[in-house]
Design a protein around this motif. Sequence first.
Motif, PDB file in Angstrom:
ATOM      1  N   GLY A   1       6.215  -4.421 -10.368  1.00  6.50           N
ATOM      2  CA  GLY A   1       4.666  -5.154 -10.740  1.00  6.50           C
ATOM      3  C   GLY A   1       4.621  -6.453 -10.699  1.00  6.50           C
ATOM      4  N   PHE A   2       3.896  -7.085 -11.958  1.00 12.13           N
ATOM      5  CA  PHE A   2       3.585  -8.266 -11.814  1.00 12.13           C
ATOM      6  C   PHE A   2       4.823  -9.398 -11.764  1.00 12.13           C
ATOM      7  CE2 PHE A   2       0.362  -6.363 -13.363  1.00 12.13           C
ATOM      8  CZ  PHE A   2       0.262  -5.772 -14.624  1.00 12.13           C
ATOM      9  N   TYR A   3       5.798  -9.017 -12.172  1.00  6.19           N
ATOM     10  CA  TYR A   3       7.207  -9.691 -12.110  1.00  6.19           C
ATOM     11  C   TYR A   3       7.525 -10.033 -10.608  1.00  6.19           C
ATOM     12  CZ  TYR A   3       7.723  -8.715 -17.099  1.00  6.19           C
ATOM     13  OH  TYR A   3       7.306  -8.377 -18.332  1.00  6.19           O
ATOM     14  N   LEU A   4       7.314  -8.914  -9.887  1.00  4.83           N
ATOM     15  CA  LEU A   4       7.751  -9.020  -8.561  1.00  4.83           C
ATOM     16  C   LEU A   4       6.584  -9.846  -7.762  1.00  4.83           C
ATOM     17  CD1 LEU A   4       9.771  -7.757  -6.567  1.00  4.83           C
ATOM     18  CD2 LEU A   4       8.214  -6.059  -5.990  1.00  4.83           C
ATOM     19  N   ALA A   5       5.420  -9.628  -8.158  1.00  6.46           N
ATOM     20  CA  ALA A   5       4.382 -10.718  -7.448  1.00  6.46           C
ATOM     21  C   ALA A   5       4.748 -12.157  -7.696  1.00  6.46           C
ATOM     22  CB  ALA A   5       3.029 -10.280  -8.154  1.00  6.46           C
ATOM     23  N   VAL A   6       5.512 -12.404  -8.858  1.00  5.43           N
ATOM     24  CA  VAL A   6       5.668 -13.846  -9.123  1.00  5.43           C
ATOM     25  C   VAL A   6       7.080 -14.248  -8.138  1.00  5.43           C
ATOM     26  CG1 VAL A   6       6.362 -15.395 -10.887  1.00  5.43           C
ATOM     27  CG2 VAL A   6       4.673 -13.686 -11.220  1.00  5.43           C
ATOM     28  N   THR A   7       7.804 -13.335  -8.115  1.00  4.84           N
ATOM     29  CA  THR A   7       8.816 -13.711  -7.145  1.00  4.84           C
ATOM     30  C   THR A   7       8.588 -13.763  -5.723  1.00  4.84           C
ATOM     31  OG1 THR A   7       9.735 -11.408  -6.829  1.00  4.84           O
ATOM     32  CG2 THR A   7      10.816 -12.631  -8.597  1.00  4.84           C
ATOM     33  N   THR A   8       7.451 -12.912  -5.361  1.00  8.24           N
ATOM     34  CA  THR A   8       7.068 -13.289  -3.977  1.00  8.24           C
ATOM     35  C   THR A   8       6.270 -14.431  -3.838  1.00  8.24           C
ATOM     36  OG1 THR A   8       4.964 -11.980  -4.347  1.00  8.24           O
ATOM     37  CG2 THR A   8       6.822 -11.018  -3.486  1.00  8.24           C
ATOM     38  N   LEU A   9       5.666 -15.184  -5.014  1.00  6.91           N
ATOM     39  CA  LEU A   9       5.242 -16.389  -4.884  1.00  6.91           C
ATOM     40  C   LEU A   9       6.322 -17.382  -4.565  1.00  6.91           C
ATOM     41  CD1 LEU A   9       2.665 -16.549  -7.737  1.00  6.91           C
ATOM     42  CD2 LEU A   9       2.125 -16.886  -5.255  1.00  6.91           C
TER      43      LEU A   9
ATOM     44  N   GLY B   1       0.728  -1.149  -0.084  1.00  6.39           N
ATOM     45  CA  GLY B   1       0.142   0.260  -0.101  1.00  6.39           C
ATOM     46  C   GLY B   1       1.012   1.148  -0.080  1.00  6.39           C
ATOM     47  N   TYR B   2       1.693   1.126   0.754  1.00 11.84           N
ATOM     48  CA  TYR B   2       2.732   2.498   0.791  1.00 11.84           C
ATOM     49  C   TYR B   2       3.956   2.695  -0.143  1.00 11.84           C
ATOM     50  CZ  TYR B   2       0.233   3.963   4.954  1.00 11.84           C
ATOM     51  OH  TYR B   2      -0.545   4.540   5.806  1.00 11.84           O
ATOM     52  N   ALA B   3       4.754   1.384  -0.285  1.00 10.17           N
ATOM     53  CA  ALA B   3       5.867   1.470  -1.031  1.00 10.17           C
ATOM     54  C   ALA B   3       5.588   0.729  -2.416  1.00 10.17           C
ATOM     55  CB  ALA B   3       6.755   0.385  -0.493  1.00 10.17           C
ATOM     56  N   GLY B   4       4.353   0.326  -2.455  1.00  8.50           N
ATOM     57  CA  GLY B   4       3.932  -0.046  -3.836  1.00  8.50           C
ATOM     58  C   GLY B   4       4.468  -1.382  -4.354  1.00  8.50           C
ATOM     59  N   GLN B   5       5.099  -1.997  -3.580  1.00  6.68           N
ATOM     60  CA  GLN B   5       5.536  -3.504  -4.089  1.00  6.68           C
ATOM     61  C   GLN B   5       4.691  -4.475  -3.902  1.00  6.68           C
ATOM     62  OE1 GLN B   5       8.930  -2.912  -5.391  1.00  6.68           O
ATOM     63  NE2 GLN B   5       8.432  -0.948  -5.044  1.00  6.68           N
ATOM     64  N   LEU B   6       3.950  -4.988  -4.881  1.00  2.10           N
ATOM     65  CA  LEU B   6       3.001  -5.936  -4.725  1.00  2.10           C
ATOM     66  C   LEU B   6       3.600  -7.317  -4.275  1.00  2.10           C
ATOM     67  CD1 LEU B   6       0.148  -7.064  -5.048  1.00  2.10           C
ATOM     68  CD2 LEU B   6       0.809  -7.515  -7.467  1.00  2.10           C
ATOM     69  N   SER B   7       3.095  -7.696  -3.127  1.00  7.97           N
ATOM     70  CA  SER B   7       3.722  -9.042  -2.433  1.00  7.97           C
ATOM     71  C   SER B   7       2.338  -9.952  -2.585  1.00  7.97           C
ATOM     72  CB  SER B   7       4.188  -8.661  -1.283  1.00  7.97           C
ATOM     73  OG  SER B   7       4.611  -9.787  -0.233  1.00  7.97           O
ATOM     74  N   LEU B   8       2.784 -11.517  -3.074  1.00  6.38           N
ATOM     75  CA  LEU B   8       1.778 -12.414  -2.705  1.00  6.38           C
ATOM     76  C   LEU B   8       2.357 -13.530  -1.972  1.00  6.38           C
ATOM     77  CD1 LEU B   8       0.547 -13.001  -6.228  1.00  6.38           C
ATOM     78  CD2 LEU B   8      -0.849 -12.175  -4.250  1.00  6.38           C
TER      79      LEU B   8
ATOM     80  N   ASN C   1      -3.497 -19.129   0.124  1.00  2.00           N
ATOM     81  CA  ASN C   1      -4.892 -18.496   0.588  1.00  2.00           C
ATOM     82  C   ASN C   1      -4.674 -17.380   1.787  1.00  2.00           C
ATOM     83  OD1 ASN C   1      -6.386 -20.003  -1.140  1.00  2.00           O
ATOM     84  ND2 ASN C   1      -6.220 -21.766   0.222  1.00  2.00           N
ATOM     85  N   ARG C   2      -3.850 -17.689   2.459  1.00  2.00           N
ATOM     86  CA  ARG C   2      -3.517 -16.565   3.569  1.00  2.00           C
ATOM     87  C   ARG C   2      -2.934 -15.364   2.815  1.00  2.00           C
ATOM     88  NH1 ARG C   2      -5.895 -15.980   7.584  1.00  2.00           N
ATOM     89  NH2 ARG C   2      -5.001 -18.095   8.601  1.00  2.00           N
ATOM     90  N   SER C   3      -1.986 -15.545   2.003  1.00  2.00           N
ATOM     91  CA  SER C   3      -1.621 -14.534   1.283  1.00  2.00           C
ATOM     92  C   SER C   3      -2.545 -13.605   0.503  1.00  2.00           C
ATOM     93  CB  SER C   3      -0.454 -15.070   0.311  1.00  2.00           C
ATOM     94  OG  SER C   3       0.528 -15.506   0.828  1.00  2.00           O
ATOM     95  N   PHE C   4      -3.477 -14.274  -0.139  1.00  2.00           N
ATOM     96  CA  PHE C   4      -4.634 -13.610  -1.058  1.00  2.00           C
ATOM     97  C   PHE C   4      -5.551 -12.909   0.229  1.00  2.00           C
ATOM     98  CE2 PHE C   4      -3.937 -14.327  -5.114  1.00  2.00           C
ATOM     99  CZ  PHE C   4      -3.454 -15.418  -5.357  1.00  2.00           C
ATOM    100  N   SER C   5      -5.891 -13.792   1.180  1.00  2.00           N
ATOM    101  CA  SER C   5      -6.573 -13.270   2.235  1.00  2.00           C
ATOM    102  C   SER C   5      -6.191 -11.785   2.748  1.00  2.00           C
ATOM    103  CB  SER C   5      -6.625 -14.150   3.369  1.00  2.00           C
ATOM    104  OG  SER C   5      -7.479 -13.692   4.538  1.00  2.00           O
ATOM    105  N   VAL C   6      -4.967 -11.832   3.150  1.00  2.00           N
ATOM    106  CA  VAL C   6      -4.470 -10.525   3.597  1.00  2.00           C
ATOM    107  C   VAL C   6      -4.383  -9.379   2.497  1.00  2.00           C
ATOM    108  CG1 VAL C   6      -2.327  -9.528   4.827  1.00  2.00           C
ATOM    109  CG2 VAL C   6      -3.083 -11.678   5.373  1.00  2.00           C
TER     110      VAL C   6
END
Lengths: 311, 358, 264
Positions: free
Chosen positions: B130-138, B71-78, B267-272
Amino acid sequence: METLHSVFVQPFIEIWQAPAFFVEVLIGGLMSGVMYSLVALGFVLIFKASGVFNFAQGIMVLFAALNFVGLLDLGVSIWLALPLTVLIMVALSFAVERLVLRPLVNQPHIILFMATIGIAFFLEGFGELLWGGDVRKLDVGIPQDVWFVGEVMIQQSDVVATAIAVVLVLVLALFFQVTRVGRALRAVADDHQAALTVGIPLQHIWIIVWSVAGFVALVAGIMWGARLGVQFSLSIVALKALPVLILGGFTSVPGAIVGGLIVGAGEKIAEIYWGPIVGGAIEEWFAYVLALVFLFFRPQGLFGERIIERV
Amino acid sequence: MFYREAGEFKTSYQADQAIFPHALDRGFVIAMVVFAVVVVPLIATDYWLGSILVPVLTLAIAAIGLNILTGYAGQLSLGTGGFMACGAYLAYKIATSFPELNLIIVFALAGLCAAAVGLVFGVPSLRIKGFYLAVTTLAAQFFLLWLFTRVPWFVNYSISGVPTAPPREVFGFLVTGAESAASTRYVFVVLVTIALALLAKNLVRSNTGRCWMAIRDMDIAAEIIGIRPLWSKLTAFAISSFYCGIAGALWAFCYINTVEPTAFDINRSFSVLFMIIIGGLGSVLGSFLGAAFIFLLPIFLNSLPGWFGVAISTELVSHIEFMVFGALIVFFLIVEPHGLARLWQIAKEKLRLWPFPY
Amino acid sequence: MVGMDATGDGILLESDGVSLSFGGVIALENVGFDVRRGEIRAIIGPNGAGKSSMLNVINGFYHPQSGTITYKGAARTQMRPHEAAVQGIARTFQNIALFRGMSTLDNIMTGRVHKIRSNFLLDALYLGRSRSEEMRNREFVEHVIDFLEIQSIRKVAVGRLPYGLQKRVELGRALAAEPDLLLLDEPMAGMNVEEKEDMCRFILDVNEEFGTTIALIEHDMGVVMDISDRVVVLDYGRKIADGTPDEVRRDQRVIDAYLGVVHG
């Protein structure tokens, strides 16, 4: 010392000693990879045409397969069920365009991405509401036997899947390069506003593209479903298409294929030969870590486009 | 009529910078805190304390963590679940290896370890977005969970693989384990939550927070005016993972009383993530609202048929849950991307003027 | 407010033989000019002439393939933008680069970032350096806000402001950095006559009151002639003229490439 040996030496010895088995594993992995590619194809289509990263692609695979299997189980003939399911996917794309894409037309991509996560969850609930959450067996007459090439065992169903995937890819590649609609799609991917300015009807484009992606999802769903049975875990498997996209590049159709093959083969080989060392189930994370490492060396993927940022 | 700012003039920048510059807000919040810490444990039932408030507060901490990063730093994390798991498993390991260690220190250390892990998985953010980062957090999510499930060292080679959390006391009060009272657990959790929320609020209003938001809004411009993206992004990952780690430890020790992987899966990651989208991206208050909303909605949906005297299978309810979640996400993104927190702000602004229309 | 530089001849910035290309596209070719302390230097030229690229090279966002940039007496061709900011270079952008999610006040506060020594731990506790620096910076930023007459929009999210005010806020963010060299990329673009007059006034005030050296890109010839001390003209990445506004206006090459003939 022993650990080092088991990681860097032993697996290669095993490969050397039983080459036929290795080829089997490799082929099995490649076939798996074709499945991933099919799912990734749907992603690429939508991303190429609208810049939207459709997280719901995996669920669309499941949703399409569920509808198809459900109709079949109700006694509908396969020749009717197929077009009906396609119709359902088209209706879905109309709904998505009207209810989600249009209201969010100028939002940053990250917002659209999160909206597709919402779509994914909705579809999951909706699909299971309609057809229930049980595993369903899918039989579309794909030969289940095996062939033998020398000592190597090959699944016939895998070959059929590959053939279908190849045909699909060729058709799609042609579509993008040659047709007017295809060119318009590429324009839209670059810049929504500009495309609107030159008169490209955004809404129609999006509906077309999501329908095509829906069709690809159906094909993927049938292929996967025939192999694993149609069930929820299909969507988790489909999540693996994301690392495929990283390897191949988000905007590349050939990239989705090559990426899928690499991921599929890589994870199978890693699981069989290196898995036992660390307790197995490497497949859970291998694809993602592979993508992570790949991102360091080539962030745009093998075939993707380099984005130069200007101020 | 009731909510007035007129006549409140700040005579120093210090006063204007305060978290709650309006006397009314300040009073309200202090009253809320006193109510939450002193009154609630006395009047609420064990069910409410132990099964509703404790998990909601814990999830709020995780939501604050993810909000800091996304929300603040804009780095999408899953990968939220994975980092929560870090906190839980490491807290378990530390608590059982050093039984004499104060539980607060245990949690703090577990949080620091989670922060270190977050730092490692945050390194890719320097080159990808963005999305690339989301995949690495996966990658973080799946790998970490696999690690804690497959490597028995973390659970001290327990046979079941899912050990119970050891009972521990804080200042003489038993706050974990089956014997502990729901009210003591609640007070412990609420105090930790308030402390962490305060720290977070300070952070996001400070230079650190401004740098995060600058990176989120326009990272190239941020770099040009002198912000260091490297440092900013890594601190965001580390601090976010710290919060998620503490949340995970609290979840295992004070709520479900076991250390198990399914509590921290994808599922927890999505939930948060849903919590911060619905609650409000870039808002500490939003993290609380979102956590409460997402946690209570299934309970609400489950009880709803009962109120109407209709019997619906739990399976059906879970399907409807998914549909409602999905629809709500899309709805909030379209109508109010700043979530419930913004709705609350709008309500306050209307109150300022009431009964006048403008 | 103005720091001392190493050279005694009054040159703050010098570009010498700077060439920049992207792939096969040449943005700048052998561009050389200087900027003296305390002057207002205009950079003009047709679209695509490389003006923005030149600014980007000056503040370290692009690194030229050849040539040197000498700033405050030291060669700094490989400078990173962060270093440029610390060295006293601040800038505004052609297409406003404000942080849309933050208020005016917060945006301008970000301009102070390289002056802040606090760290995230102190920030979280709001103790010591974090608190005192915040107050000091807030005070300075309020001076900037007063100077630019934007007090009333202090707490408004900049995404909601009209274009003209956004440009002013962006100027404020640059000023908050207390720069020695201020780079302005088309600060008057898209403004009406009144807004331009205001902006001119601010630019002149900044130059006179604070002694800030200014390099600005501008298309409005009236503005350029009025406020600048010297002008550099670029065309297709090359420098084609360099001198006072009058000299440049009469230069035939400039007239051919850009100005055209003045009628009436």
